[in-house]
Structure formats: C-alpha cells, structure tokens
Design a protein around this motif. Structure first.
Motif, PDB file in Angstrom:
ATOM      1  N   MET A   1       0.824  -1.180   0.000  1.00  0.00           N
ATOM      2  CA  MET A   1       0.000   0.000   0.000  1.00  0.00           C
ATOM      3  C   MET A   1       0.875   1.254   0.000  1.00  0.00           C
ATOM      4  N   GLN A   2       1.950   1.236   0.770  1.00  0.00           N
ATOM      5  CA  GLN A   2       2.830   2.396   0.813  1.00  0.00           C
ATOM      6  C   GLN A   2       3.483   2.641  -0.537  1.00  0.00           C
ATOM      7  N   ALA A   3       3.841   1.572  -1.224  1.00  0.00           N
ATOM      8  CA  ALA A   3       4.469   1.720  -2.531  1.00  0.00           C
ATOM      9  C   ALA A   3       3.499   2.340  -3.526  1.00  0.00           C
ATOM     10  N   LEU A   4       2.244   1.932  -3.491  1.00  0.00           N
ATOM     11  CA  LEU A   4       1.250   2.507  -4.395  1.00  0.00           C
ATOM     12  C   LEU A   4       0.996   3.976  -4.067  1.00  0.00           C
ATOM     13  N   THR A   5       0.996   4.311  -2.792  1.00  0.00           N
ATOM     14  CA  THR A   5       0.829   5.706  -2.402  1.00  0.00           C
ATOM     15  C   THR A   5       2.002   6.536  -2.906  1.00  0.00           C
ATOM     16  N   ALA A   6       3.206   6.026  -2.747  1.00  0.00           N
ATOM     17  CA  ALA A   6       4.387   6.731  -3.238  1.00  0.00           C
ATOM     18  C   ALA A   6       4.317   6.903  -4.755  1.00  0.00           C
ATOM     19  N   LEU A   7       3.869   5.880  -5.449  1.00  0.00           N
ATOM     20  CA  LEU A   7       3.726   5.963  -6.902  1.00  0.00           C
ATOM     21  C   LEU A   7       2.698   7.021  -7.283  1.00  0.00           C
ATOM     22  N   ASP A   8       1.573   7.048  -6.585  1.00  0.00           N
ATOM     23  CA  ASP A   8       0.558   8.076  -6.845  1.00  0.00           C
ATOM     24  C   ASP A   8       1.142   9.476  -6.674  1.00  0.00           C
ATOM     25  N   LEU A   9       1.925   9.651  -5.624  1.00  0.00           N
ATOM     26  CA  LEU A   9       2.509  10.968  -5.368  1.00  0.00           C
ATOM     27  C   LEU A   9       3.536  11.353  -6.429  1.00  0.00           C
ATOM     28  N   MET A  10       4.292  10.380  -6.918  1.00  0.00           N
ATOM     29  CA  MET A  10       5.297  10.674  -7.941  1.00  0.00           C
ATOM     30  C   MET A  10       4.661  10.973  -9.297  1.00  0.00           C
ATOM     31  N   LEU A  11       3.552  10.315  -9.585  1.00  0.00           N
ATOM     32  CA  LEU A  11       2.930  10.457 -10.900  1.00  0.00           C
ATOM     33  C   LEU A  11       1.893  11.570 -10.970  1.00  0.00           C
ATOM     34  N   SER A  12       1.499  12.089  -9.823  1.00  0.00           N
ATOM     35  CA  SER A  12       0.461  13.112  -9.808  1.00  0.00           C
ATOM     36  C   SER A  12       0.918  14.333  -9.008  1.00  0.00           C
ATOM     37  N   PRO A  13       1.433  15.352  -9.678  1.00  0.00           N
ATOM     38  CA  PRO A  13       1.858  16.560  -8.970  1.00  0.00           C
ATOM     39  C   PRO A  13       0.714  17.210  -8.182  1.00  0.00           C
ATOM     40  N   GLU A  14      -0.521  17.098  -8.692  1.00  0.00           N
ATOM     41  CA  GLU A  14      -1.666  17.680  -7.983  1.00  0.00           C
ATOM     42  C   GLU A  14      -1.878  17.004  -6.629  1.00  0.00           C
ATOM     43  N   THR A  15      -1.770  15.672  -6.619  1.00  0.00           N
ATOM     44  CA  THR A  15      -1.932  14.922  -5.373  1.00  0.00           C
ATOM     45  C   THR A  15      -0.828  15.281  -4.390  1.00  0.00           C
ATOM     46  N   LEU A  16       0.388  15.429  -4.904  1.00  0.00           N
ATOM     47  CA  LEU A  16       1.514  15.797  -4.046  1.00  0.00           C
ATOM     48  C   LEU A  16       1.299  17.167  -3.421  1.00  0.00           C
ATOM     49  N   GLN A  17       0.811  18.128  -4.205  1.00  0.00           N
ATOM     50  CA  GLN A  17       0.550  19.469  -3.679  1.00  0.00           C
ATOM     51  C   GLN A  17      -0.526  19.436  -2.598  1.00  0.00           C
ATOM     52  N   LYS A  18      -1.531  18.580  -2.757  1.00  0.00           N
ATOM     53  CA  LYS A  18      -2.588  18.451  -1.746  1.00  0.00           C
ATOM     54  C   LYS A  18      -2.069  17.768  -0.485  1.00  0.00           C
ATOM     55  N   ALA A  19      -1.084  16.874  -0.639  1.00  0.00           N
ATOM     56  CA  ALA A  19      -0.580  16.099   0.499  1.00  0.00           C
ATOM     57  C   ALA A  19       0.369  16.900   1.393  1.00  0.00           C
ATOM     58  N   TRP A  20       1.067  17.892   0.831  1.00  0.00           N
ATOM     59  CA  TRP A  20       2.056  18.623   1.615  1.00  0.00           C
ATOM     60  C   TRP A  20       1.492  19.280   2.871  1.00  0.00           C
ATOM     61  N   PRO A  21       0.378  20.008   2.811  1.00  0.00           N
ATOM     62  CA  PRO A  21      -0.139  20.621   4.049  1.00  0.00           C
ATOM     63  C   PRO A  21      -0.465  19.594   5.130  1.00  0.00           C
ATOM     64  N   ILE A  22      -1.010  18.457   4.722  1.00  0.00           N
ATOM     65  CA  ILE A  22      -1.341  17.403   5.697  1.00  0.00           C
ATOM     66  C   ILE A  22      -0.060  16.841   6.298  1.00  0.00           C
ATOM     67  N   THR A  23       0.931  16.619   5.458  1.00  0.00           N
ATOM     68  CA  THR A  23       2.214  16.090   5.929  1.00  0.00           C
ATOM     69  C   THR A  23       2.839  17.050   6.932  1.00  0.00           C
ATOM     70  N   LYS A  24       2.858  18.327   6.608  1.00  0.00           N
ATOM     71  CA  LYS A  24       3.463  19.329   7.497  1.00  0.00           C
ATOM     72  C   LYS A  24       2.707  19.431   8.816  1.00  0.00           C
ATOM     73  N   LYS A  25       1.387  19.281   8.763  1.00  0.00           N
ATOM     74  CA  LYS A  25       0.567  19.393   9.971  1.00  0.00           C
ATOM     75  C   LYS A  25       0.845  18.264  10.964  1.00  0.00           C
ATOM     76  N   TYR A  26       0.999  17.039  10.467  1.00  0.00           N
ATOM     77  CA  TYR A  26       1.122  15.885  11.356  1.00  0.00           C
ATOM     78  C   TYR A  26       2.556  15.396  11.573  1.00  0.00           C
ATOM     79  N   ARG A  27       3.516  15.971  10.867  1.00  0.00           N
ATOM     80  CA  ARG A  27       4.910  15.563  11.038  1.00  0.00           C
ATOM     81  C   ARG A  27       5.456  16.151  12.339  1.00  0.00           C
ATOM     82  N   PRO A  28       6.215  15.363  13.103  1.00  0.00           N
ATOM     83  CA  PRO A  28       6.813  15.890  14.332  1.00  0.00           C
ATOM     84  C   PRO A  28       7.685  17.124  14.030  1.00  0.00           C
ATOM     85  N   LYS A  29       7.674  18.083  14.943  1.00  0.00           N
ATOM     86  CA  LYS A  29       8.405  19.344  14.728  1.00  0.00           C
ATOM     87  C   LYS A  29       9.910  19.130  14.577  1.00  0.00           C
TER      88      LYS A  29
END
Length: 85
Positions: A1-29
């Motif tokens: 599942m993680q590999a498919l998610t990584a593939l989605d992020l690499m192949l879809s710049p739009e998905t990556l742009q949407k994921a960044w705010p969520i990643t920044k919000k939940y990533r440890p400081k």
C-alpha cells in the motif's frame, strides 16, 4: 500500500501538492527529512548492464505480445481466476 501511495505521489503533482499541508501538519516538529533523490535525477541504467545483457535474451520470451494475446496471463497459459472449488 505504501508503494502505491508513493507511486501516486510521484505520478500526480496535484496529489503531491494536496498532500504537503497534511504532511506538514502531522509531522513531528523535530523531524528532519531529506529527499533521497532530486527531480532531475535519472535512474542508474548502467548499474546492472552486464547482468541485463546476459539475461535479456532469456527474458524476451516473457515480453507481452498484444498482437497474439488478449492478456499477459493468456500468453503465460494461466487461467484466471485460479481459485479451485
């Protein structure tokens, strides 16, 4: 599942742009992450050159031939689904 998610992020710049705010919000400081590769990095296609030259002729019989078969499984002689009753 993680590999498919990584593939989605690499192949879809739009998905990556949407994921960044969520990643920044939940990533440890104190999390310091670094990219392992740059966007302009090319795959090391010469890394296994000798092995590929040795095995490519043997691999050719497994290349999918869409002019003869409807699916790759049909070409391999595999009946799908393979579940037995």
């Amino acid at each position: 599942m993680q590999a498919l998610t990584a593939l989605d992020l690499m192949l879809s710049p739009e998905t990556l742009q949407k994921a960044w705010p969520i990643t920044k919000k939940y990533r440890p400081k104190n999390c310091n992450t670094h990219l392992l590769s740059r966007l302009d990095d090319q795959p090391p296609s010469t890394l296994n050159k000798e092995k590929m030259e040795k095995f490519r002729p043997e691999m050719r019989k497994y290349y999918y031939d869409s002019s003869k078969y409807k699916t790759y499984l049909e070409q391999l002689g595999i009946q799908y689904p393979t579940v037995k009753k």
